[in-house]
Design an enzyme around this catalytic site. Structure first.
Site, PDB file in Angstrom:
ATOM      1  N   ASP A 126       7.135  70.523  25.921  1.00 33.77           N
ATOM      2  CA  ASP A 126       6.385  71.716  26.445  1.00 33.77           C
ATOM      3  C   ASP A 126       5.322  71.948  25.417  1.00 33.77           C
ATOM      4  O   ASP A 126       5.810  72.305  24.154  1.00 33.77           O
ATOM      5  CB  ASP A 126       7.259  73.048  26.883  1.00 33.77           C
ATOM      6  CG  ASP A 126       6.611  73.666  27.639  1.00 33.77           C
ATOM      7  OD1 ASP A 126       5.198  73.600  27.573  1.00 33.77           O
ATOM      8  OD2 ASP A 126       7.103  74.815  28.128  1.00 33.77           O
ATOM      9  N   ALA A 127       4.122  71.986  25.928  1.00 32.54           N
ATOM     10  CA  ALA A 127       2.955  72.331  24.792  1.00 32.54           C
ATOM     11  C   ALA A 127       2.761  73.710  24.386  1.00 32.54           C
ATOM     12  O   ALA A 127       2.489  74.075  23.331  1.00 32.54           O
ATOM     13  CB  ALA A 127       1.583  71.872  25.566  1.00 32.54           C
ATOM     14  N   GLU A 144      -7.689  67.037  30.201  1.00 27.64           N
ATOM     15  CA  GLU A 144      -7.362  67.499  31.369  1.00 27.64           C
ATOM     16  C   GLU A 144      -5.765  68.068  31.330  1.00 27.64           C
ATOM     17  O   GLU A 144      -5.076  67.881  32.517  1.00 27.64           O
ATOM     18  CB  GLU A 144      -7.584  66.536  32.385  1.00 27.64           C
ATOM     19  CG  GLU A 144      -8.999  66.441  33.055  1.00 27.64           C
ATOM     20  CD  GLU A 144      -8.939  65.344  33.903  1.00 27.64           C
ATOM     21  OE1 GLU A 144      -9.404  64.093  33.517  1.00 27.64           O
ATOM     22  OE2 GLU A 144      -8.168  65.301  35.032  1.00 27.64           O
TER      23      GLU A 144
HETATM   24  C1  LIG Z   1      -4.190  65.506  34.363  1.00 32.86           C
HETATM   25  S1  LIG Z   1      -2.981  64.957  33.412  1.00 32.86           S
HETATM   26  C2  LIG Z   1      -3.773  64.021  32.284  1.00 32.86           C
HETATM   27  C3  LIG Z   1      -2.949  62.989  31.481  1.00 32.86           C
HETATM   28  C4  LIG Z   1      -3.549  62.467  30.575  1.00 32.86           C
HETATM   29  N1  LIG Z   1      -3.972  63.243  29.540  1.00 32.86           N
HETATM   30  C5  LIG Z   1      -4.529  61.356  30.988  1.00 32.86           C
HETATM   31  O1  LIG Z   1      -5.697  61.534  30.520  1.00 32.86           O
HETATM   32  O2  LIG Z   1      -4.322  60.573  31.431  1.00 32.86           O
HETATM   33  C6  LIG Z   1      -2.278  66.322  33.033  1.00 32.86           C
HETATM   34  C7  LIG Z   1      -1.218  66.028  31.928  1.00 32.86           C
HETATM   35  O3  LIG Z   1      -0.823  67.274  31.288  1.00 32.86           O
HETATM   36  C8  LIG Z   1       0.550  67.555  31.177  1.00 32.86           C
HETATM   37  N2  LIG Z   1       1.278  68.887  31.052  1.00 32.86           N
HETATM   38  C9  LIG Z   1       0.940  69.780  32.002  1.00 32.86           C
HETATM   39  N3  LIG Z   1       1.413  70.968  31.307  1.00 32.86           N
HETATM   40  C10 LIG Z   1       2.086  70.529  30.203  1.00 32.86           C
HETATM   41  C11 LIG Z   1       2.912  71.354  29.158  1.00 32.86           C
HETATM   42  N4  LIG Z   1       3.182  72.513  29.453  1.00 32.86           N
HETATM   43  N5  LIG Z   1       3.487  70.533  28.400  1.00 32.86           N
HETATM   44  C12 LIG Z   1       3.089  69.332  28.021  1.00 32.86           C
HETATM   45  N6  LIG Z   1       2.493  68.512  28.850  1.00 32.86           N
HETATM   46  C13 LIG Z   1       1.921  69.130  30.075  1.00 32.86           C
HETATM   47  C14 LIG Z   1       1.260  66.879  32.493  1.00 32.86           C
HETATM   48  O4  LIG Z   1       2.465  66.479  32.406  1.00 32.86           O
HETATM   49  C15 LIG Z   1       0.186  65.615  32.595  1.00 32.86           C
HETATM   50  O5  LIG Z   1       0.656  64.520  31.767  1.00 32.86           O
END
Ligand SMILES: C[S@@+](CC[C@H](N)C(=O)[O-])C[C@H]1O[C@@H](n2cnc3c(N)ncnc32)[C@H](O)[C@@H]1O
Length: 279
Positions: A126-127, A144
Protein backbone atom coordinates in the site's frame (compact mmCIF):
# COMPACT_ATOMS: atom_id res chain seq x y z
CA UNK A 1 -6.27 19.36 -1.68
CA UNK A 2 -8.96 16.88 -2.57
CA UNK A 3 -12.44 18.40 -2.49
CA UNK A 4 -13.80 17.25 0.91
CA UNK A 5 -17.14 16.43 -0.74
CA UNK A 6 -15.55 13.59 -2.72
CA UNK A 7 -15.78 10.02 -1.45
CA UNK A 8 -12.30 8.86 -0.52
CA UNK A 9 -11.04 5.61 -2.06
CA UNK A 10 -10.30 2.70 0.30
CA UNK A 11 -7.01 0.98 -0.72
CA UNK A 12 -8.24 -2.58 -0.04
CA UNK A 13 -11.31 -2.01 -2.23
CA UNK A 14 -9.18 -0.43 -4.98
CA UNK A 15 -7.02 -3.56 -4.89
CA UNK A 16 -10.08 -5.79 -5.34
CA UNK A 17 -11.28 -3.61 -8.23
CA UNK A 18 -7.96 -4.03 -10.04
CA UNK A 19 -7.91 -7.76 -9.21
CA UNK A 20 -11.27 -8.04 -10.97
CA UNK A 21 -10.29 -5.89 -13.97
CA UNK A 22 -7.03 -7.86 -14.37
CA UNK A 23 -8.73 -11.27 -14.25
CA UNK A 24 -11.51 -10.09 -16.60
CA UNK A 25 -8.93 -8.84 -19.09
CA UNK A 26 -7.01 -12.12 -18.92
CA UNK A 27 -10.16 -14.15 -19.45
CA UNK A 28 -11.52 -12.22 -22.40
CA UNK A 29 -8.23 -11.63 -24.21
CA UNK A 30 -8.08 -7.87 -23.58
CA UNK A 31 -5.05 -8.00 -21.27
CA UNK A 32 -2.76 -5.02 -21.84
CA UNK A 33 0.61 -4.47 -20.16
CA UNK A 34 -0.23 -0.75 -19.80
CA UNK A 35 -3.13 0.25 -17.57
CA UNK A 36 -3.12 3.94 -18.41
CA UNK A 37 -4.15 6.58 -20.91
CA UNK A 38 -2.13 7.40 -23.99
CA UNK A 39 -0.07 10.47 -24.87
CA UNK A 40 -0.38 11.99 -28.35
CA UNK A 41 2.35 14.61 -28.92
CA UNK A 42 0.41 16.68 -31.43
CA UNK A 43 -3.25 17.08 -32.37
CA UNK A 44 -2.53 15.51 -35.78
CA UNK A 45 -0.55 12.55 -34.38
CA UNK A 46 -1.83 9.34 -35.92
CA UNK A 47 -0.39 7.12 -33.18
CA UNK A 48 -2.56 4.15 -32.24
CA UNK A 49 -3.86 3.89 -28.68
CA UNK A 50 -1.21 1.23 -27.90
CA UNK A 51 1.62 3.38 -29.31
CA UNK A 52 0.31 6.40 -27.39
CA UNK A 53 0.27 4.35 -24.16
CA UNK A 54 3.96 3.51 -24.62
CA UNK A 55 4.63 7.13 -25.52
CA UNK A 56 3.24 8.21 -22.12
CA UNK A 57 5.83 5.98 -20.42
CA UNK A 58 8.50 7.52 -22.66
CA UNK A 59 7.40 11.00 -21.59
CA UNK A 60 8.05 9.83 -18.01
CA UNK A 61 11.43 8.32 -18.98
CA UNK A 62 12.53 11.65 -20.50
CA UNK A 63 11.84 13.34 -17.15
CA UNK A 64 13.01 10.65 -14.71
CA UNK A 65 16.63 11.09 -15.87
CA UNK A 66 17.72 7.63 -14.77
CA UNK A 67 20.35 5.23 -16.07
CA UNK A 68 21.79 1.78 -15.43
CA UNK A 69 22.95 2.75 -11.96
CA UNK A 70 19.51 3.97 -10.81
CA UNK A 71 16.83 2.37 -8.67
CA UNK A 72 13.29 3.48 -9.55
CA UNK A 73 10.09 3.02 -7.54
CA UNK A 74 6.98 2.52 -9.66
CA UNK A 75 4.19 3.62 -7.32
CA UNK A 76 0.99 1.89 -8.43
CA UNK A 77 2.72 -0.25 -11.03
CA UNK A 78 -0.26 -1.97 -12.66
CA UNK A 79 0.79 -5.17 -14.41
CA UNK A 80 4.33 -3.91 -14.89
CA UNK A 81 4.33 -2.65 -18.50
CA UNK A 82 5.69 0.84 -17.72
CA UNK A 83 8.28 -0.45 -15.22
CA UNK A 84 9.56 -3.03 -17.69
CA UNK A 85 9.81 -0.35 -20.37
CA UNK A 86 11.92 1.76 -18.00
CA UNK A 87 14.21 -1.25 -17.46
CA UNK A 88 14.47 -1.92 -21.20
CA UNK A 89 15.11 1.71 -22.18
CA UNK A 90 17.36 2.89 -19.36
CA UNK A 91 18.87 -0.20 -17.73
CA UNK A 92 17.62 1.06 -14.34
CA UNK A 93 16.46 -1.35 -11.66
CA UNK A 94 12.73 -1.03 -10.89
CA UNK A 95 10.73 -1.93 -7.81
CA UNK A 96 7.00 -1.72 -8.45
CA UNK A 97 4.18 -1.78 -5.93
CA UNK A 98 0.47 -2.22 -6.45
CA UNK A 99 -2.43 -2.72 -4.08
CA UNK A 100 -3.75 -5.47 -6.41
CA UNK A 101 -2.37 -8.96 -5.79
CA UNK A 102 -3.47 -10.16 -9.24
CA UNK A 103 -1.57 -7.31 -10.89
CA UNK A 104 1.56 -8.21 -8.94
CA UNK A 105 1.33 -11.86 -10.01
CA UNK A 106 0.93 -10.76 -13.64
CA UNK A 107 3.76 -8.21 -13.40
CA UNK A 108 6.26 -10.71 -11.97
CA UNK A 109 5.24 -13.22 -14.65
CA UNK A 110 5.82 -10.61 -17.38
CA UNK A 111 9.20 -9.69 -15.87
CA UNK A 112 10.24 -13.36 -15.93
CA UNK A 113 9.02 -13.76 -19.52
CA UNK A 114 11.02 -10.69 -20.53
CA UNK A 115 14.13 -12.11 -18.83
CA UNK A 116 14.13 -9.05 -16.57
CA UNK A 117 13.25 -10.62 -13.21
CA UNK A 118 16.63 -9.66 -11.79
CA UNK A 119 16.02 -5.99 -12.65
CA UNK A 120 12.29 -5.60 -12.06
CA UNK A 121 10.60 -6.79 -8.88
CA UNK A 122 6.92 -6.20 -8.17
CA UNK A 123 5.42 -6.35 -4.67
CA UNK A 124 1.97 -6.15 -3.18
CA UNK A 125 2.03 -3.06 -0.94
CA UNK A 126 0.00 0.00 0.00
CA UNK A 127 1.53 3.30 -1.13
CA UNK A 128 -0.05 4.97 1.91
CA UNK A 129 2.54 3.28 4.15
CA UNK A 130 5.79 2.56 2.36
CA UNK A 131 8.18 0.26 4.19
CA UNK A 132 11.34 1.32 2.33
CA UNK A 133 14.14 3.04 4.28
CA UNK A 134 14.72 6.78 3.76
CA UNK A 135 16.53 7.70 0.54
CA UNK A 136 16.14 4.25 -1.09
CA UNK A 137 15.27 5.46 -4.61
CA UNK A 138 16.85 7.65 -7.28
CA UNK A 139 13.44 8.29 -8.84
CA UNK A 140 9.75 7.59 -8.35
CA UNK A 141 7.16 7.29 -11.12
CA UNK A 142 3.42 7.41 -10.45
CA UNK A 143 1.41 6.93 -13.62
CA UNK A 144 -2.24 7.54 -12.87
CA UNK A 145 -2.16 6.04 -9.42
CA UNK A 146 -2.49 8.97 -7.00
CA UNK A 147 -6.13 9.46 -7.95
CA UNK A 148 -6.93 6.16 -6.19
CA UNK A 149 -5.16 7.05 -2.94
CA UNK A 150 -7.15 8.54 -0.07
CA UNK A 151 -4.59 11.20 0.91
CA UNK A 152 -2.28 12.69 -1.74
CA UNK A 153 -0.38 14.67 0.90
CA UNK A 154 0.46 11.53 2.90
CA UNK A 155 1.63 9.64 -0.21
CA UNK A 156 3.76 12.51 -1.52
CA UNK A 157 5.37 12.96 1.92
CA UNK A 158 6.25 9.25 1.87
CA UNK A 159 7.60 9.61 -1.69
CA UNK A 160 9.84 12.47 -0.55
CA UNK A 161 11.12 10.35 2.34
CA UNK A 162 12.08 7.37 0.15
CA UNK A 163 13.76 9.55 -2.52
CA UNK A 164 17.44 10.36 -2.18
CA UNK A 165 18.32 14.07 -2.18
CA UNK A 166 18.23 15.20 -5.82
CA UNK A 167 15.97 12.27 -6.74
CA UNK A 168 13.00 12.93 -9.01
CA UNK A 169 9.29 12.24 -8.91
CA UNK A 170 7.26 12.20 -12.14
CA UNK A 171 3.49 11.76 -11.95
CA UNK A 172 0.23 12.13 -13.80
CA UNK A 173 -3.01 12.88 -11.98
CA UNK A 174 -6.55 13.86 -12.89
CA UNK A 175 -8.04 17.23 -12.02
CA UNK A 176 -11.03 19.38 -12.79
CA UNK A 177 -9.87 21.99 -15.25
CA UNK A 178 -12.18 24.87 -14.58
CA UNK A 179 -13.37 26.08 -11.20
CA UNK A 180 -15.33 23.14 -9.86
CA UNK A 181 -18.92 23.36 -11.02
CA UNK A 182 -21.81 22.90 -8.64
CA UNK A 183 -22.97 19.97 -10.69
CA UNK A 184 -20.14 17.94 -12.13
CA UNK A 185 -20.40 16.38 -15.56
CA UNK A 186 -21.91 12.89 -15.02
CA UNK A 187 -18.93 11.36 -16.89
CA UNK A 188 -16.57 12.65 -14.16
CA UNK A 189 -18.88 11.28 -11.47
CA UNK A 190 -18.90 7.90 -13.20
CA UNK A 191 -15.10 7.92 -13.47
CA UNK A 192 -14.71 8.73 -9.77
CA UNK A 193 -17.26 6.26 -8.48
CA UNK A 194 -16.62 3.47 -11.01
CA UNK A 195 -12.85 3.66 -10.73
CA UNK A 196 -12.69 4.60 -7.02
CA UNK A 197 -10.90 7.89 -7.63
CA UNK A 198 -10.89 11.53 -6.66
CA UNK A 199 -9.88 14.51 -8.78
CA UNK A 200 -7.19 16.94 -7.64
CA UNK A 201 -7.01 20.73 -7.93
CA UNK A 202 -4.16 21.83 -10.20
CA UNK A 203 -3.96 25.14 -8.32
CA UNK A 204 -3.23 23.26 -5.10
CA UNK A 205 -0.68 20.91 -6.60
CA UNK A 206 2.34 23.16 -6.25
CA UNK A 207 1.61 23.74 -2.57
CA UNK A 208 0.88 20.03 -2.11
CA UNK A 209 4.30 19.10 -3.50
CA UNK A 210 6.04 21.77 -1.44
CA UNK A 211 4.27 20.74 1.77
CA UNK A 212 5.52 17.18 1.08
CA UNK A 213 9.10 18.47 1.06
CA UNK A 214 9.48 18.31 -2.74
CA UNK A 215 10.50 21.11 -5.08
CA UNK A 216 8.42 21.54 -8.24
CA UNK A 217 10.30 21.50 -11.54
CA UNK A 218 7.44 21.40 -14.01
CA UNK A 219 3.68 21.12 -14.05
CA UNK A 220 1.76 20.81 -17.32
CA UNK A 221 -1.87 20.53 -18.30
CA UNK A 222 -1.70 17.60 -20.74
CA UNK A 223 -5.46 17.10 -21.13
CA UNK A 224 -5.41 17.63 -24.91
CA UNK A 225 -2.56 15.13 -25.35
CA UNK A 226 -4.11 12.49 -23.05
CA UNK A 227 -7.61 12.18 -21.58
CA UNK A 228 -9.48 14.23 -24.19
CA UNK A 229 -7.77 12.49 -27.09
CA UNK A 230 -8.22 9.01 -25.58
CA UNK A 231 -11.95 9.58 -25.13
CA UNK A 232 -12.10 10.74 -28.78
CA UNK A 233 -10.19 7.70 -30.03
CA UNK A 234 -12.37 5.31 -28.03
CA UNK A 235 -15.52 7.00 -29.28
CA UNK A 236 -14.23 6.59 -32.86
CA UNK A 237 -13.48 2.92 -32.27
CA UNK A 238 -16.94 2.26 -30.87
CA UNK A 239 -18.26 3.16 -34.30
CA UNK A 240 -16.03 0.60 -36.06
CA UNK A 241 -17.37 -2.91 -36.58
CA UNK A 242 -14.80 -5.72 -36.20
CA UNK A 243 -12.47 -3.70 -33.99
CA UNK A 244 -9.88 -5.83 -32.14
CA UNK A 245 -11.32 -7.20 -28.87
CA UNK A 246 -8.50 -5.53 -26.94
CA UNK A 247 -9.83 -2.15 -28.02
CA UNK A 248 -13.46 -2.81 -27.27
CA UNK A 249 -14.07 -0.95 -24.02
CA UNK A 250 -17.16 -3.03 -23.26
CA UNK A 251 -14.82 -6.02 -22.92
CA UNK A 252 -12.54 -4.34 -20.45
CA UNK A 253 -15.12 -2.55 -18.34
CA UNK A 254 -17.49 -5.48 -18.04
CA UNK A 255 -19.26 -4.25 -14.92
CA UNK A 256 -20.74 -1.25 -16.71
CA UNK A 257 -19.59 1.20 -14.02
CA UNK A 258 -17.55 3.50 -16.24
CA UNK A 259 -16.50 3.60 -19.88
CA UNK A 260 -13.84 5.98 -21.24
CA UNK A 261 -16.38 7.19 -23.80
CA UNK A 262 -18.40 8.63 -20.87
CA UNK A 263 -15.77 11.38 -20.97
CA UNK A 264 -15.88 12.06 -24.71
CA UNK A 265 -15.73 15.83 -25.23
CA UNK A 266 -15.68 16.55 -21.47
CA UNK A 267 -12.88 19.08 -21.50
CA UNK A 268 -13.20 19.98 -17.83
CA UNK A 269 -11.85 16.50 -16.95
CA UNK A 270 -8.12 17.26 -16.96
CA UNK A 271 -4.84 15.42 -16.74
CA UNK A 272 -1.72 16.98 -15.27
CA UNK A 273 1.91 15.92 -15.59
CA UNK A 274 4.21 17.04 -12.79
CA UNK A 275 7.92 16.64 -12.15
CA UNK A 276 9.39 17.39 -8.74
CA UNK A 277 12.67 16.83 -6.95
CA UNK A 278 13.75 16.15 -3.40
CA UNK A 279 16.05 19.07 -2.50
C1 LIG B 1 -4.69 3.25 -13.53
S1 LIG B 1 -3.67 2.01 -12.82
C2 LIG B 1 -2.07 2.49 -13.44
C3 LIG B 1 -1.13 1.34 -13.46
C4 LIG B 1 0.27 1.63 -14.02
N1 LIG B 1 0.87 2.78 -13.40
C5 LIG B 1 0.23 1.82 -15.50
O1 LIG B 1 0.44 2.95 -15.93
O2 LIG B 1 0.05 0.83 -16.24
C6 LIG B 1 -3.59 2.50 -11.10
C7 LIG B 1 -2.64 1.67 -10.27
O3 LIG B 1 -2.52 2.24 -8.95
C8 LIG B 1 -2.50 1.19 -8.01
N2 LIG B 1 -2.89 1.69 -6.70
C9 LIG B 1 -4.01 2.36 -6.37
N3 LIG B 1 -4.02 2.63 -5.04
C10 LIG B 1 -2.89 2.12 -4.52
C11 LIG B 1 -2.33 2.07 -3.22
N4 LIG B 1 -2.96 2.61 -2.16
N5 LIG B 1 -1.13 1.47 -3.07
C12 LIG B 1 -0.48 0.90 -4.11
N6 LIG B 1 -0.98 0.91 -5.38
C13 LIG B 1 -2.16 1.51 -5.58
C14 LIG B 1 -3.49 0.20 -8.58
O4 LIG B 1 -3.38 -1.06 -7.95
C15 LIG B 1 -3.06 0.23 -10.04
O5 LIG B 1 -1.94 -0.61 -10.20
Amino acid sequence: MTDPAQTLPVPGAVGKLYDRLTLNAMNDGTFNTNVHIGYWDTPDSEASIEAAMDRLTDVFIERLKVDGSSHVLDLGCGVGGPGLRVVAHTGARVTGISISEEQIKAANRLAAEAGAADQAVFRHADAMKLDFPDGTFDAVMALESLCHMPDRQQVLTEVCRVLRPGGRLVLTDVFERFPRKEVRHPGIDKFCSGLMSTTADIDDYVALLHRSGLRLREILDVTEQTTLRLAEEIAKLSAVEDRPAALDESNFFTDDAFRPSDLAGVDDFGCLLATAERP
